[in-house]
Each structure stands twice: as structure tokens, then as C-alpha cells.
Design an enzyme around this catalytic site. Structure first.
Site, PDB file in Angstrom:
ATOM      1  N   GLY A  95       2.677   2.012  10.197  1.00 41.31           N
ATOM      2  CA  GLY A  95       4.050   3.211  10.893  1.00 41.31           C
ATOM      3  C   GLY A  95       4.547   4.002  11.779  1.00 41.31           C
ATOM      4  N   LYS A 124       0.237   4.197  -0.157  1.00 38.52           N
ATOM      5  CA  LYS A 124      -0.556   5.339   0.503  1.00 38.52           C
ATOM      6  C   LYS A 124      -0.701   6.457  -0.670  1.00 38.52           C
ATOM      7  CE  LYS A 124       0.130   3.360   4.962  1.00 38.52           C
ATOM      8  NZ  LYS A 124       0.148   3.683   5.909  1.00 38.52           N
ATOM      9  N   HIS A 184      -9.180   1.674   5.244  1.00 40.33           N
ATOM     10  CA  HIS A 184      -8.012   1.240   5.449  1.00 40.33           C
ATOM     11  C   HIS A 184      -8.566   1.836   6.626  1.00 40.33           C
ATOM     12  CE1 HIS A 184      -4.270   2.324   6.914  1.00 40.33           C
ATOM     13  NE2 HIS A 184      -3.557   1.631   5.891  1.00 40.33           N
ATOM     14  N   GLU A 226      -7.309   4.677   7.594  1.00 41.77           N
ATOM     15  CA  GLU A 226      -6.412   5.734   8.002  1.00 41.77           C
ATOM     16  C   GLU A 226      -8.062   6.859   6.881  1.00 41.77           C
ATOM     17  OE1 GLU A 226      -2.935   5.517   5.058  1.00 41.77           O
ATOM     18  OE2 GLU A 226      -2.039   5.289   7.393  1.00 41.77           O
ATOM     19  N   GLU A 269      -4.900  -4.897  10.729  1.00 45.28           N
ATOM     20  CA  GLU A 269      -4.414  -3.573  10.973  1.00 45.28           C
ATOM     21  C   GLU A 269      -4.584  -3.464  12.638  1.00 45.28           C
ATOM     22  OE1 GLU A 269      -2.007  -2.586   6.982  1.00 45.28           O
ATOM     23  OE2 GLU A 269      -4.346  -1.400   6.894  1.00 45.28           O
ATOM     24  N   ASN A 294       0.948  -1.494   0.203  1.00 47.08           N
ATOM     25  CA  ASN A 294      -0.045  -0.376   0.155  1.00 47.08           C
ATOM     26  C   ASN A 294       0.635   1.283   0.185  1.00 47.08           C
ATOM     27  OD1 ASN A 294      -1.911   1.750   0.554  1.00 47.08           O
ATOM     28  ND2 ASN A 294      -2.345   1.181   2.177  1.00 47.08           N
ATOM     29  N   SER A 309       3.399  -1.763  10.195  1.00 48.94           N
ATOM     30  CA  SER A 309       5.095  -1.983  10.213  1.00 48.94           C
ATOM     31  C   SER A 309       6.334  -3.732  10.045  1.00 48.94           C
ATOM     32  CB  SER A 309       5.003  -1.485  12.201  1.00 48.94           C
ATOM     33  OG  SER A 309       5.021  -0.329  12.316  1.00 48.94           O
TER      34      SER A 309
HETATM   35  P1  13P Z   1       2.714   0.259   7.379  1.00 46.44           P
HETATM   36  O1  13P Z   1       3.271  -1.136   7.139  1.00 46.44           O
HETATM   37  O2  13P Z   1       3.941   1.233   7.341  1.00 46.44           O
HETATM   38  O3  13P Z   1       3.027   0.645   8.479  1.00 46.44           O
HETATM   39  O4  13P Z   1       1.716   0.709   6.738  1.00 46.44           O
HETATM   40  C1  13P Z   1       0.992  -0.281   6.880  1.00 46.44           C
HETATM   41  C2  13P Z   1      -0.060  -0.112   6.266  1.00 46.44           C
HETATM   42  O5  13P Z   1      -0.504   0.833   6.652  1.00 46.44           O
HETATM   43  C3  13P Z   1      -0.240  -1.404   5.332  1.00 46.44           C
HETATM   44  O6  13P Z   1      -2.025  -0.560   4.921  1.00 46.44           O
END
Ligand code: 13P
Length: 249
Positions: A173, A13, A97, A99, A167, A11, A212
Site C-alpha cells: 500500500g 481486504k 497476511h 496485516e 509481501e 486481495n 504495490s
Molecule cells: P497493495 O497491492 O495494495 O500494496 O497490497 C498488497 C497486499 O497486501 C496484498 O495482500
């Protein structure tokens, strides 16, 4: 029933201008050289989907979107329909997601409607769920995650290809990851809900872990019970980081 191939999805983002296509090309070339056991997807920003699909055409790399609108078309300024993602070359789409749930107020019902839109367009949805740190600390992780699965996974998924991505919001992150026991506890609970809801389809759908995931922890996480792949954020942006995660699956 045979175990489906794991799915490793990147992803990106809101990262990636045209130069980033070289990273996807590098992943595609490496998989050509050494085919992976896992299915591999890259989900770039919507602006790069068609060019990325072209860049990796004929390779093992699948292309995915990061979100879509539930409707097929209409007066929804700024939004993208699943049909548009599919026409641009996407085969999968990440939905719900954290976010988007947190930043855009997406409820389980909104996510479920988007999943139906994705299925209508022939896309394979990756439905994200996960608890916040406060919810985990209150001992509510299983309750929160299983409720999100029930609310975000519509009946239309029966017989269709889809994945759930667990997640934990606090692991995204942050460099923090749950213990293997914590990951397994949630994945086993999600599996039970999927089997109850969808029978054989629910028994076979991969449950990805995300948050992560790095080259250094991928092998351990991917070998955990009921972990059928990974949804990778930051470490999917560079082929040099993403490839070892793919190989670990
Ligand atoms: P990270 O791997 O950067 O922690 O992000 C995970 C994520 O949100 C994947 O959709």
C-alpha cells in the site's frame, strides 16, 4: 517437472459492498473473451464470498477467503472456519497476511494451524511472509522471511497445492517496491527452503510477489526469477487495473 501456471490473486481486504461484484463479473467476462495464461483468484471480504462465487460461476475466476480460524467450529465469536469459506464457494484462502500478523498478533504457529485448517477443508492456502522496513534495513530480510516460511508451513502441505506470497511489509500500500534483484534474492531463498521442506511439492509451488503491484510494474516483476504470480491489493479492486496485471503474467 513442468512449470505450474502462475497465480494472480486479488486481495480486496476490507473493501467491497455488493456493487463491487460488477468488477469481478467484468474480470470473468474478459477472461472468457481472452483466456489468461495465469490462474486468477479474487478474495473478497467474507460477506461477499458466496455472492461473488455465484457471480463468476462457470468462469475462470476462482474465489478465495482472506483468513480463517484453525478450528472447524466452536465458540469463537466473529471468526470464520475454513469449512464455511469452502461451503460459500471459496477454493483458496490467504493466511498470515502481515496485516493480521501485525494487527492480531498472529504468530507463525497460529498461521501454521490455520493452514492445517484450510487443508482439512480442501482449500488451497496462500501463506504470506515478509519483512518490515526495519528488518530489511538491518540486513535481516532473508533470515526473517525464511524463518516465517519454516514456521508457517506445516508438514501437512507435502503433496498439496499451496502458494507462498512474499509481501515486504514496507511495500504494501506504499507505492514502494523492492528492486528486481531484491525480489529475486528472497524468492530464490524461499524456493530453497520449500524444496528442503517439501521436495517435489516445494519445487512446484508458486511463490507470489505482493506489495504495490500495478499495471505499470507487473510485467517486470512477474518475469523475475522464481516469481510465480502476484498477490495484488489496491490494484485488484478495479477490473481495469487488475486485468492488465493478469495479462502480464
Ligand atoms: P497493495 O497491492 O495494495 O500494496 O497490497 C498488497 C497486499 O497486501 C496484498 O495482500
Amino acid at each position: 517437472m513442468s512449470t505450474p501456471r502462475p497465480l494472480i490473486a486479488g486481495n480486496w481486504k476490507m473493501n467491497g459492498l455488493a456493487a463491487a461484484l460488477d468488477e469481478a463479473r467484468a474480470v470473468a467476462a474478459a477472461l472468457e473473451e481472452r483466456p489468461a495464461g495465469a490462474r486468477v483468484a479474487v478474495c473478497p471480504p467474507a460477506t461477499l464470498i458466496d455472492r461473488l462465487a455465484e457471480a463468476v460461476a462457470g468462469s475462470a475466476v476462482l474465489v478465495g477467503g482472506q483468513d480463517c480460524r484453525a478450528e472447524a467450529a466452536g465458540a469463537f465469536t466473529g471468526d470464520v472456519a475454513a469449512e464455511m469459506l469452502a461451503e460459500a464457494g471459496a477454493r483458496l484462502v490467504i493466511l498470515g497476511h502481515s496485516e493480521r500478523r501485525a494487527g492480531y498478533g498472529e504468530t507463525d504457529a497460529v498461521v501454521a494451524a490455520k493452514v492445517e485448517g484450510a487443508l482439512r477443508a480442501g482449500l488451497e492456502p496462500i501463506i504470506c511472509v515478509g519483512e518490515t522496513l526495519a528488518e530489511r534495513q538491518a540486513g535481516r530480510a532473508l533470515e526473517v522471511v525464511t524463518a516465517q516460511v519454516r514456521g508457517s508451513a506445516p508438514a501437512a502441505l507435502a503433496g498439496r497445492d499451496f502458494a507462498i506470497a512474499y509481501e515486504p511489509v514496507w511495500a504494501i500500500g506504499s507505492g514502494l517496491t523492492p528492486s528486481i534483484e531484491q525480489i529475486e534474492e528472497v524468492h530464490v531463498a524461499v524456493r530453497a527452503v520449500l524444496v528442503e521442506m517439501f521436495g517435489a511439492t516445494g519445487a512446484a509451488s508458486p511463490i507470489l510477489y505482493g506489495g504495490s503491484v500495478k499495471p505499470t510494474n507487473a510485467a517486470e516483476i512477474l518475469s523475475a526469477r522464481e516469481v510465480g504470480g502476484a498477490l495484488v491489493g489496491g490494484a485488484s479492486l478495479k477490473a481495469a487495473d487488475f486485468l492488465p496485471i493478469i495479462v502480464a503474467a
